[in-house]
Design a protein around this motif. Structure first.
Motif, PDB file in Angstrom:
ATOM      1  N   GLY A  22      32.911  54.061  41.111  1.00  0.00           N
ATOM      2  CA  GLY A  22      33.328  52.611  41.494  1.00  0.00           C
ATOM      3  C   GLY A  22      34.301  52.050  40.835  1.00  0.00           C
ATOM      4  N   ARG A  23      34.889  50.944  41.157  1.00  0.00           N
ATOM      5  CA  ARG A  23      35.729  50.101  40.484  1.00  0.00           C
ATOM      6  C   ARG A  23      35.463  48.796  40.588  1.00  0.00           C
ATOM      7  N   THR A  24      35.439  48.078  39.591  1.00  0.00           N
ATOM      8  CA  THR A  24      35.085  46.652  39.665  1.00  0.00           C
ATOM      9  C   THR A  24      36.392  45.773  39.664  1.00  0.00           C
ATOM     10  N   VAL A  25      36.073  44.886  40.772  1.00  0.00           N
ATOM     11  CA  VAL A  25      37.100  43.867  40.943  1.00  0.00           C
ATOM     12  C   VAL A  25      37.324  42.796  40.063  1.00  0.00           C
ATOM     13  N   THR A  26      38.480  42.412  39.489  1.00  0.00           N
ATOM     14  CA  THR A  26      38.277  41.325  38.575  1.00  0.00           C
ATOM     15  C   THR A  26      39.101  40.244  38.862  1.00  0.00           C
ATOM     16  N   GLU A  27      39.115  39.174  38.204  1.00  0.00           N
ATOM     17  CA  GLU A  27      39.933  37.919  38.443  1.00  0.00           C
ATOM     18  C   GLU A  27      41.313  38.402  38.215  1.00  0.00           C
ATOM     19  N   ALA A  28      41.644  39.360  37.140  1.00  0.00           N
ATOM     20  CA  ALA A  28      42.952  39.603  36.908  1.00  0.00           C
ATOM     21  C   ALA A  28      43.573  40.369  37.885  1.00  0.00           C
ATOM     22  N   ASP A  29      42.860  41.407  38.717  1.00  0.00           N
ATOM     23  CA  ASP A  29      43.268  42.118  39.709  1.00  0.00           C
ATOM     24  C   ASP A  29      43.651  41.065  40.856  1.00  0.00           C
ATOM     25  N   ILE A  30      43.042  40.043  41.257  1.00  0.00           N
ATOM     26  CA  ILE A  30      43.231  38.994  42.110  1.00  0.00           C
ATOM     27  C   ILE A  30      44.471  38.360  41.989  1.00  0.00           C
ATOM     28  N   VAL A  31      44.556  37.776  40.796  1.00  0.00           N
ATOM     29  CA  VAL A  31      45.714  37.195  40.351  1.00  0.00           C
ATOM     30  C   VAL A  31      46.952  37.793  40.514  1.00  0.00           C
ATOM     31  N   ALA A  32      46.903  39.118  39.736  1.00  0.00           N
ATOM     32  CA  ALA A  32      48.086  40.116  39.741  1.00  0.00           C
ATOM     33  C   ALA A  32      48.376  40.418  41.357  1.00  0.00           C
ATOM     34  N   PHE A  33      47.728  40.698  42.148  1.00  0.00           N
ATOM     35  CA  PHE A  33      47.877  41.043  43.522  1.00  0.00           C
ATOM     36  C   PHE A  33      48.669  39.942  44.262  1.00  0.00           C
ATOM     37  N   ALA A  34      48.180  38.607  43.997  1.00  0.00           N
ATOM     38  CA  ALA A  34      48.758  37.236  44.419  1.00  0.00           C
ATOM     39  C   ALA A  34      49.961  37.304  44.004  1.00  0.00           C
ATOM     40  N   GLY A  35      50.272  37.484  42.876  1.00  0.00           N
ATOM     41  CA  GLY A  35      51.825  37.590  42.347  1.00  0.00           C
ATOM     42  C   GLY A  35      52.566  38.527  42.932  1.00  0.00           C
ATOM     43  N   LEU A  36      52.190  39.840  43.185  1.00  0.00           N
ATOM     44  CA  LEU A  36      53.028  40.836  43.589  1.00  0.00           C
ATOM     45  C   LEU A  36      53.142  40.728  45.076  1.00  0.00           C
ATOM     46  N   SER A  37      52.238  40.191  45.948  1.00  0.00           N
ATOM     47  CA  SER A  37      52.293  40.057  47.170  1.00  0.00           C
ATOM     48  C   SER A  37      52.829  38.674  47.837  1.00  0.00           C
ATOM     49  N   GLY A  38      52.772  37.747  46.719  1.00  0.00           N
ATOM     50  CA  GLY A  38      53.304  36.504  47.239  1.00  0.00           C
ATOM     51  C   GLY A  38      52.094  35.727  48.110  1.00  0.00           C
ATOM     52  N   ASP A  39      50.967  36.146  48.036  1.00  0.00           N
ATOM     53  CA  ASP A  39      49.845  35.638  48.993  1.00  0.00           C
ATOM     54  C   ASP A  39      48.964  34.823  47.941  1.00  0.00           C
ATOM     55  N   TYR A  40      49.416  33.335  48.005  1.00  0.00           N
ATOM     56  CA  TYR A  40      48.325  32.528  47.071  1.00  0.00           C
ATOM     57  C   TYR A  40      47.509  31.576  47.962  1.00  0.00           C
ATOM     58  N   ALA A  41      47.076  32.098  48.981  1.00  0.00           N
ATOM     59  CA  ALA A  41      46.332  31.429  49.889  1.00  0.00           C
ATOM     60  C   ALA A  41      45.163  30.900  48.865  1.00  0.00           C
ATOM     61  N   PRO A  42      44.674  29.813  49.287  1.00  0.00           N
ATOM     62  CA  PRO A  42      43.526  29.101  48.330  1.00  0.00           C
ATOM     63  C   PRO A  42      42.221  29.778  48.453  1.00  0.00           C
ATOM     64  N   MET A  43      42.052  30.543  49.702  1.00  0.00           N
ATOM     65  CA  MET A  43      40.648  31.335  49.637  1.00  0.00           C
ATOM     66  C   MET A  43      40.806  32.442  48.579  1.00  0.00           C
ATOM     67  N   HIS A  44      41.845  32.844  48.174  1.00  0.00           N
ATOM     68  CA  HIS A  44      41.962  34.014  47.053  1.00  0.00           C
ATOM     69  C   HIS A  44      42.200  33.513  45.659  1.00  0.00           C
ATOM     70  N   VAL A  45      42.926  32.356  45.374  1.00  0.00           N
ATOM     71  CA  VAL A  45      43.110  31.908  44.140  1.00  0.00           C
ATOM     72  C   VAL A  45      42.450  30.581  43.855  1.00  0.00           C
ATOM     73  N   ASP A  46      41.788  29.841  44.562  1.00  0.00           N
ATOM     74  CA  ASP A  46      41.451  28.433  44.294  1.00  0.00           C
ATOM     75  C   ASP A  46      39.830  28.575  44.452  1.00  0.00           C
ATOM     76  N   ASP A  47      38.925  28.544  43.449  1.00  0.00           N
ATOM     77  CA  ASP A  47      37.472  28.689  43.590  1.00  0.00           C
ATOM     78  C   ASP A  47      37.126  27.452  44.183  1.00  0.00           C
ATOM     79  N   ALA A  48      37.568  26.459  43.390  1.00  0.00           N
ATOM     80  CA  ALA A  48      37.004  24.858  43.800  1.00  0.00           C
ATOM     81  C   ALA A  48      37.362  24.655  45.338  1.00  0.00           C
ATOM     82  N   TRP A  49      38.404  24.977  45.888  1.00  0.00           N
ATOM     83  CA  TRP A  49      38.733  24.939  47.213  1.00  0.00           C
ATOM     84  C   TRP A  49      38.122  25.764  48.217  1.00  0.00           C
TER      85      TRP A  49
END
Length: 159
Positions: A22-49
C-alpha cells in the motif's frame, strides 16, 4: 521453493497476477501534484470549497496522481520485467481517493503475445485494479507494454 522472477514475455502468461503493497496518499502528494500538473481545481486543493460545493463532500486526489502512484507501486516481481516501452494506458476513475487513504494495485496479465514484425519483443496487456484501504475499487483499466522476449540462446522454445 524458488519464485520465478519475470524478466521476459515468456515469463508472464495470461492469468498471472501481481499485487502491490500500500501507499498512503498525503496532503503533500496532492499539493505537489497540483504544482507539477498546474491543476489547481478547488476539488483538489480547497477543502472548504469542496465541502460546500462538490458532490463528494470533501477534497480528493487527482485521478492522474493515483494512476501515477499505481505505476510506482509496481511489485518487485514487475520491477524485473524487461519493459521496453509503455504503449498505452487506460483508466476509469471509479471512486474518489482522499488524503489519508491508502491505495494498492493489482495487475493481471490479460494477454502476452509475440509480434510478427519483431522477434525480440512482444506485447503484454495487463488489467489493473486500484483499491483503497476499504477494498473499494477507485480505478480500473489496462496497461499495454512492449516487453523483451527471452533470447533464443536462453531457450525461447524456437526450432
Amino acid at each position: 521453493m524458488e519464485i520465478k522472477v519475470p524478466r521476459h514475455l515468456e515469463d508472464v502468461p495470461a492469468g498471472t497476477s501481481f499485487s502491490t503493497a500500500g501507499r498512503t496518499v498525503t496532503e503533500a502528494d496532492i499539493v505537489a501534484f497540483a504544482g507539477l500538473s498546474g491543476d489547481y481545481a478547488p476539488m483538489h486543493v480547497d477543502d472548504a470549497w469542496s465541502r460546500a460545493n462538490h458532490p463528494f463532500g470533501s477534497r480528493f486526489a487527482h485521478g492522474m496522481l493515483i494512476a501515477s502512484m499505481s505505476y510506482a507501486l509496481r511489485t518487485p516481481m514487475l520491477d524485473h520485467l524487461h519493459v521496453v516501452a509503455w504503449l498505452q494506458t487506460t483508466r476509469r476513475f471509479v471512486a474518489p481517493v482522499r488524503p489519508g487513504d491508502t491505495v494498492t494495485a493489482t495487475w493481471t496479465i490479460a494477454e502476452a503475445r509475440e509480434r510478427a514484425s519483431d522477434q525480440s519483443t512482444g506485447v503484454v496487456t495487463a488489467d489493473i485494479t486500484v483499491l483503497n484501504q476499504d477494498g473499494v475499487v477507485v480505478q480500473e483499466g489496462s496497461d499495454v507494454w512492449l516487453v523483451e522476449r527471452r533470447p533464443a540462446a536462453e531457450g525461447r522454445g524456437e526450432a
